[in-house]
Design an enzyme around this catalytic site. Structure first.
Site, short mmCIF file in Angstrom:
data_model
loop_
_atom_site.label_atom_id
_atom_site.label_comp_id
_atom_site.label_asym_id
_atom_site.label_seq_id
_atom_site.Cartn_x
_atom_site.Cartn_y
_atom_site.Cartn_z
N HIS A 38 1.29 -0.94 -0.24
CA HIS A 38 0.29 -0.09 -0.41
C HIS A 38 0.83 1.44 -0.24
O HIS A 38 1.96 1.11 0.65
CB HIS A 38 -1.05 0.28 1.40
CG HIS A 38 -1.94 0.69 1.25
ND1 HIS A 38 -1.42 2.08 1.59
CD2 HIS A 38 -2.84 0.99 0.62
CE1 HIS A 38 -2.31 2.79 1.33
NE2 HIS A 38 -3.55 2.33 0.64
N GLU A 58 -3.40 3.00 -7.46
CA GLU A 58 -3.70 4.15 -6.60
C GLU A 58 -3.05 5.61 -6.86
O GLU A 58 -1.44 5.48 -6.20
CB GLU A 58 -3.79 3.91 -5.22
CG GLU A 58 -5.31 2.78 -4.64
CD GLU A 58 -4.78 3.40 -3.36
OE1 GLU A 58 -6.74 2.76 -2.95
OE2 GLU A 58 -4.06 2.95 -2.39
N ILE A 89 -4.89 10.43 -3.25
CA ILE A 89 -5.52 9.08 -0.95
C ILE A 89 -5.59 10.46 -0.32
O ILE A 89 -5.38 11.90 0.03
CB ILE A 89 -3.89 8.36 -1.03
CG1 ILE A 89 -4.38 7.62 -1.80
CG2 ILE A 89 -4.87 7.45 0.52
CD1 ILE A 89 -3.31 6.54 -1.50
N SER A 146 -10.98 6.22 2.86
CA SER A 146 -12.10 7.22 4.28
C SER A 146 -13.74 7.72 3.92
O SER A 146 -14.30 8.01 4.82
CB SER A 146 -11.60 8.95 3.61
OG SER A 146 -11.05 9.25 2.26
O1 G3P Z 1 -6.46 1.88 0.71
C1 G3P Z 1 -7.11 2.81 0.07
C2 G3P Z 1 -6.98 4.20 -0.26
O2 G3P Z 1 -5.02 4.01 -0.09
C3 G3P Z 1 -7.56 5.59 -1.04
O3 G3P Z 1 -7.63 6.22 0.72
O4 G3P Z 1 -9.17 7.36 1.99
O5 G3P Z 1 -8.68 8.41 -0.57
O6 G3P Z 1 -11.06 6.57 0.32
P1 G3P Z 1 -9.11 7.09 0.42
#
Ligand code: G3P
Length: 225
Positions: A96, A144, A149, A206
């Site tokens: 991650h 990602e 993020i 989130s």
């Molecule tokens: O693992 C999921 C993450 O890194 C994304 O986070 O808060 O943007 O959905 P978020």
């Protein structure tokens, strides 16, 4: 390994205060309830300290947030794929953006996961890295962009190209590796767009864990599937 039907929604609980202690199970149960009502597979990644507790108390797929390239034996504090399996979880995230690994560590961990029959979702921050990781034949790759993020703009709006190009690059290496996308995903529209771009599902945190009403957020996520 438990079969994971697609499309797949994976909720990473991270280590937010909202999921400390028994609160992790509360959110996991909400995910289970919305999954049952909608028929859509929702998997959860509770914090390591709650992995076994959550795994033994829900019937949805549970993933670890991390696995280490260690076999069982005289090592301390590591998260072995073997222990993840024994906890009742069915898989793990690897690399991650908030828990980075070297290529060697990713390859070794993916092999250990295969050896003990758990699924691996390896994260990548670029199309190029995703294509390299596909050589390890994980079950899934989650793309990602780190800068998105935790933000309010979904990767599917901010950078749809990275999703589409990752799907193509990974499928060129192996059609059996599924592709998820994540970062800023929060709504059913974001999920629909991810699927339209060719992804097999989404990875988010989130949008559910920090939501004022996590059940409503989950219900919205599955709305257009
Ligand atoms: O693992 C999921 C993450 O890194 C994304 O986070 O808060 O943007 O959905 P978020």
């Amino acid at each position: 390994m438990t079969e994971l039907s697609k499309p797949l929604i994976v909720i990473n609980f991270k280590v937010y205060r909202e999921v400390e202690g028994p609160k992790a199970l509360d959110i996991a149960k909400l995910c289970g309830s919305v999954s049952e009502d909608s028929g859509i597979t929702i998997a959860v990644c509770p914090p390591s300290a709650e992995l076994g507790f959550v795994s033994r108390n829900v019937s949805i797929p549970v993933f670890s947030q991390n696995a280490d390239p260690h076999a069982p034996g005289p090592s301390t504090g590591w998260m072995t794929p073997s222990m993840i399996k024994a906890s009742g979880a069915i898989g793990t995230l690897i690399n991650h953006a908030e828990h980075k690994r070297s290529m060697k560590e990713m390859a070794e961990t993916a092999e250990l996961c295969k050896g003990c029959g758990i699924a691996s979702i390896i994260c990548a921050d670029s199309v190029e890295l995703a294509a390299q990781i596909a050589q390890f034949r994980p079950d899934m790759i989650a793309v990602e962009p780190p800068e998105l993020i935790g933000g309010d703009i979904s990767v599917t709006d901010a950078d749809p190209d990275i999703v589409e190009r990752t799907v193509n690059a990974v499928k060129e290496v192996s059609r059996s590796v599924s592709v998820l996308c994540g970062a800023g995903v929060k709504t059913g529209k974001d999920v629909k767009k991810a699927l339209d771009l060719g992804a097999d599902g989404v990875l988010l945190a989130s949008g559910v864990v920090k939501a004022k009403d996590p059940r409503a957020a989950l219900q919205d996520l599955v709305r257009y599937i």
